[in-house]
Enzyme design. Sequence first.
Site, PDB file in Angstrom:
ATOM      1  N   TYR A   1       0.836  -1.194   0.000  1.00  0.00           N
ATOM      2  CA  TYR A   1       0.000   0.000   0.000  1.00  0.00           C
ATOM      3  C   TYR A   1       0.876   1.252   0.000  1.00  0.00           C
ATOM      4  CZ  TYR A   1       0.957   0.065   5.076  1.00  0.00           C
ATOM      5  OH  TYR A   1       1.557   0.072   6.312  1.00  0.00           O
TER       6      TYR A   1
ATOM      7  N   GLN B   1       9.084  -6.232   6.504  1.00  0.00           N
ATOM      8  CA  GLN B   1       8.585  -4.958   5.995  1.00  0.00           C
ATOM      9  C   GLN B   1       9.648  -4.278   5.145  1.00  0.00           C
ATOM     10  OE1 GLN B   1       6.100  -1.840   8.375  1.00  0.00           O
ATOM     11  NE2 GLN B   1       8.231  -1.307   8.730  1.00  0.00           N
TER      12      GLN B   1
END
Length: 278
Positions: free
Chosen positions: A166, A206
């Site tokens: 995102y 991440q």
Amino acid sequence: MHDPRVPEALEGWSVLHQIYRIRWADWHELPLEERRRLAAEAAAALAAMRRGAGGTSVPVTLLGHKGDLMLIHLRRSFDELQAAELAVAGLGLYRFLEPSTSFVSIVELAMYEMTMQIHKRLGERGLKTGSDEFEAAFDAELEEQRKRVAARLYIDPPARRHVCFYPMNKRRGEQKNWYVEPMEERARMMLDHGKIGRHYSGQVTQIISGSIGFDDWEWGVDLFADDPVVFKKLIYEMRLDEASAWYAEFGPFYVGLQFSPSELPRYLEGEVPELVRS
């Protein structure tokens, strides 16, 4: 010039996300042998890009209406990203791919706390901000930090089944504006924000990339996990912290399954592709 109001960032991979819809009706009108030939060609091309010395490409099938296939390219430069984009465009399969969106960015590691520490250390040495001596010393400190965290800047995306991507911004509205907050306050909030992520260490990988000046959003976030529920828990918890609750704006979310390039023909024939871990 190293402005004390600006957190330094160390840069790594150049990143291109390509998201496509597949023209399924047109694809299935092809004879089976032609589909097999085009699928095999595309699978071989993706495999060649998957583990190159200068980067990698990660194929992901997407859930929902926003797209069918996401390719995440990580390379050493924008020139190499362009080469990857052209390689995909040169495939026979490409005429059945309809671009849905894309995202250009560079992996970055923001250094709020370290920026303030370096400014303080150099000030204590009597170096004046903006002087040639200060700039040279600051650059030398950054280079040492870059060597220390090189593995994080050029991270190899893990072979984890579930992927979430995102884009996001820091709010610049009339009542709340991230960029007018003092450096110390931004550093404090980002430190608290990072502590939440560390609670999920081992459960999720991440990759943060900066896109200011490159795309319509300011950052891109890629998450890799074995269990997709981790995405929901991590992102929900992060939205409760000060940096997100007051200043974060989120773009569309893309969630899907990472798969091995050799599995592309199966996907194109209507089967769920597997992630083959070596």
